[in-house]
Design a protein around this motif. Structure first.
Motif, PDB file in Angstrom:
ATOM      1  N   GLY A  10       0.826  -1.205   0.000  1.00 59.63           N
ATOM      2  CA  GLY A  10       0.000   0.000   0.000  1.00 59.63           C
ATOM      3  C   GLY A  10       0.856   1.248   0.000  1.00 59.63           C
ATOM      4  N   MET A  11       1.903   1.225   0.828  1.00 61.21           N
ATOM      5  CA  MET A  11       2.816   2.369   0.898  1.00 61.21           C
ATOM      6  C   MET A  11       3.499   2.570  -0.451  1.00 61.21           C
ATOM      7  N   LEU A  12       3.757   1.460  -1.151  1.00 59.13           N
ATOM      8  CA  LEU A  12       4.358   1.550  -2.485  1.00 59.13           C
ATOM      9  C   LEU A  12       3.504   2.442  -3.380  1.00 59.13           C
ATOM     10  N   CYS A  13       2.191   2.178  -3.399  1.00 56.50           N
ATOM     11  CA  CYS A  13       1.271   2.979  -4.223  1.00 56.50           C
ATOM     12  C   CYS A  13       1.330   4.446  -3.849  1.00 56.50           C
ATOM     13  N   VAL A  14       1.283   4.700  -2.542  1.00 56.23           N
ATOM     14  CA  VAL A  14       1.278   6.078  -2.058  1.00 56.23           C
ATOM     15  C   VAL A  14       2.579   6.786  -2.435  1.00 56.23           C
ATOM     16  N   MET A  15       3.704   6.077  -2.261  1.00 58.56           N
ATOM     17  CA  MET A  15       4.993   6.688  -2.546  1.00 58.56           C
ATOM     18  C   MET A  15       5.236   6.837  -4.047  1.00 58.56           C
ATOM     19  N   LEU A  16       4.605   5.984  -4.829  1.00 57.27           N
ATOM     20  CA  LEU A  16       4.752   6.097  -6.284  1.00 57.27           C
ATOM     21  C   LEU A  16       4.184   7.414  -6.795  1.00 57.27           C
ATOM     22  N   VAL A  17       3.136   7.923  -6.131  1.00 51.06           N
ATOM     23  CA  VAL A  17       2.588   9.216  -6.580  1.00 51.06           C
ATOM     24  C   VAL A  17       3.273  10.370  -5.831  1.00 51.06           C
ATOM     25  N   GLY A  18       4.398  10.063  -5.179  1.00 49.10           N
ATOM     26  CA  GLY A  18       5.141  11.109  -4.487  1.00 49.10           C
ATOM     27  C   GLY A  18       4.518  11.488  -3.157  1.00 49.10           C
ATOM     28  N   GLY A  19       3.622  10.633  -2.653  1.00 51.18           N
ATOM     29  CA  GLY A  19       2.980  10.907  -1.368  1.00 51.18           C
ATOM     30  C   GLY A  19       3.662  10.153  -0.249  1.00 51.18           C
ATOM     31  N   ILE A  20       3.115  10.270   0.941  1.00 47.18           N
ATOM     32  CA  ILE A  20       3.629   9.504   2.073  1.00 47.18           C
ATOM     33  C   ILE A  20       2.477   9.369   3.060  1.00 47.18           C
ATOM     34  N   ASP A  21       2.465   8.285   3.827  1.00 47.06           N
ATOM     35  CA  ASP A  21       1.377   8.102   4.787  1.00 47.06           C
ATOM     36  C   ASP A  21       1.948   7.624   6.114  1.00 47.06           C
ATOM     37  N   ILE A  22       2.029   8.546   7.075  1.00 47.61           N
ATOM     38  CA  ILE A  22       2.565   8.144   8.377  1.00 47.61           C
ATOM     39  C   ILE A  22       1.433   7.824   9.360  1.00 47.61           C
ATOM     40  N   SER A  23       0.195   7.801   8.858  1.00 42.78           N
ATOM     41  CA  SER A  23      -0.926   7.517   9.756  1.00 42.78           C
ATOM     42  C   SER A  23      -1.300   6.040   9.711  1.00 42.78           C
ATOM     43  N   ILE A  24      -0.602   5.256   8.883  1.00 42.32           N
ATOM     44  CA  ILE A  24      -1.070   3.908   8.581  1.00 42.32           C
ATOM     45  C   ILE A  24      -1.183   3.017   9.813  1.00 42.32           C
ATOM     46  N   MET A  25      -0.233   3.136  10.757  1.00 42.60           N
ATOM     47  CA  MET A  25      -0.308   2.254  11.921  1.00 42.60           C
ATOM     48  C   MET A  25      -1.453   2.643  12.859  1.00 42.60           C
ATOM     49  N   SER A  26      -1.877   3.899  12.775  1.00 41.90           N
ATOM     50  CA  SER A  26      -3.044   4.311  13.563  1.00 41.90           C
ATOM     51  C   SER A  26      -4.313   3.719  12.952  1.00 41.90           C
ATOM     52  N   THR A  27      -4.335   3.623  11.625  1.00 42.91           N
ATOM     53  CA  THR A  27      -5.461   2.964  10.941  1.00 42.91           C
ATOM     54  C   THR A  27      -5.494   1.494  11.339  1.00 42.91           C
ATOM     55  N   VAL A  28      -4.320   0.883  11.395  1.00 41.66           N
ATOM     56  CA  VAL A  28      -4.197  -0.525  11.812  1.00 41.66           C
ATOM     57  C   VAL A  28      -4.783  -0.679  13.222  1.00 41.66           C
ATOM     58  N   ALA A  29      -4.395   0.219  14.129  1.00 37.98           N
ATOM     59  CA  ALA A  29      -4.847   0.119  15.522  1.00 37.98           C
ATOM     60  C   ALA A  29      -6.349   0.344  15.643  1.00 37.98           C
ATOM     61  N   LEU A  30      -6.853   1.340  14.905  1.00 37.20           N
ATOM     62  CA  LEU A  30      -8.285   1.654  14.979  1.00 37.20           C
ATOM     63  C   LEU A  30      -9.127   0.490  14.456  1.00 37.20           C
TER      64      LEU A  30
END
Length: 281
Positions: A10-30
């Motif tokens: 998933g991070m690959l997709c986000v980073m491919l468009v030049g983005g970044i997602d540091i909230s992902i582990m909070s989504t995992v926890a929620l």
């Protein structure tokens, strides 16, 4: 470690468009806490339904982030930092200062113990995710659009690609995989806690970077991301065996990441130079 691998794609997709997602582990926890509490208070019994609920939560989390980034134009690092705190706080609220232990999870914890054809269920889920992703990125128009947006968003826009929708899509995919990872984590560790995977965000980003995904977008492959997460997992497992204390483990991990990134950048520069040479008249 397999549930980590899934989030790397998933991070690959986000980073491919030049983005970044540091909230992902909070989504995992929620998402993990949500199904943990539903199981604890006997609202849900079906393992499949638990997965669907967790993935649904993840999709909503990703969609919200995607909307803020693609429609409001908030820089990804700022948007996902905000959501990192929000989703983590919600995970604590859902639990109401409680957590779900093995006894509260019923049959759900057995999913991670089960296997099909001698291969563990969690590994199966990981393999399926990677195969689907590999085909999605390589053989579908949407996959190619993601690369195009990452290479040059303006050029992609001119060629008729809806850049906003592609950005919305990648964060939604990321959320979906976060939800799936949350459900798997709960099953693997037989517990749902609001602080699960706390501050592990950087590991996912590091895995992609080690696997050759460019931070500026447009470069990287599913196979690379997979190798990155395997290398990172190996480092994490190997260091304690060799006898390094946990204090040094992070230092070594950091050094390895920096070295890999520098080598990566230098190699990329060399490639770009050669490409330019070929164009000279």
């Amino acid at each position: 470690g397999s549930e980590m691998c899934i989030r790397d794609s998933g991070m690959l997709c986000v980073m491919l468009v030049g983005g970044i997602d540091i909230s992902i582990m909070s989504t995992v926890a929620l998402s993990g806490m949500s199904i943990g509490m539903l199981l604890k208070y006997d609202h849900v019994h079906s393992t499949l339904l638990c997965f669907l609920i967790a993935m649904g939560m993840g999709i909503i989390c990703g969609l919200l982030i995607g909307l803020v980034i693609s429609r409001a134009g908030v820089p990804p690092i700022i948007a996902t930092m905000g959501f990192m705190y929000i989703y983590r706080a919600l995970a604590y609220m859902v639990g109401n200062s409680e957590w779900a232990g093995a006894d509260a999870l019923g049959d759900f914890k057995n999913f991670a113990l089960g296997s099909i054809l001698g291969i563990n269920n969690v590994v199966w889920v990981t393999i399926i995710c990677y195969v689907v992703f590999f085909f999605f990125m390589k053989w579908t128009r949407t996959g190619r659009k993601i690369y195009a947006v990452g290479s040059n968003a303006n050029a992609a826009e001119v060629s008729g690609i809806n850049v906003k929708n592609i950005k919305l899509l990648v964060y939604t995919i990321m959320g979906f995989l976060g939800g799936l990872g949350g459900a798997l984590s709960v099953s693997v560790y037989a517990s749902a806690q609001p602080n699960m995977q706390l501050s592990k965000e950087m590991d996912v980003i590091a895995a992609c970077v080690i696997g050759g995904v460019s931070m500026s977008g447009g470069r990287g492959s599913v196979v690379g991301a997979l190798f990155g997460s395997l290398i990172l997992a190996t480092i994490a497992k190997a260091l304690p065996i060799i006898g390094f204390e946990s204090i040094y483990q992070n230092t070594i991990k950091g050094v390895i990441i920096l070295v890999v990134v520098v080598v990566n950048v230098l190699m990329q520069r060399a490639t770009d130079k050669n490409n330019l040479k070929g164009r000279e008249m």
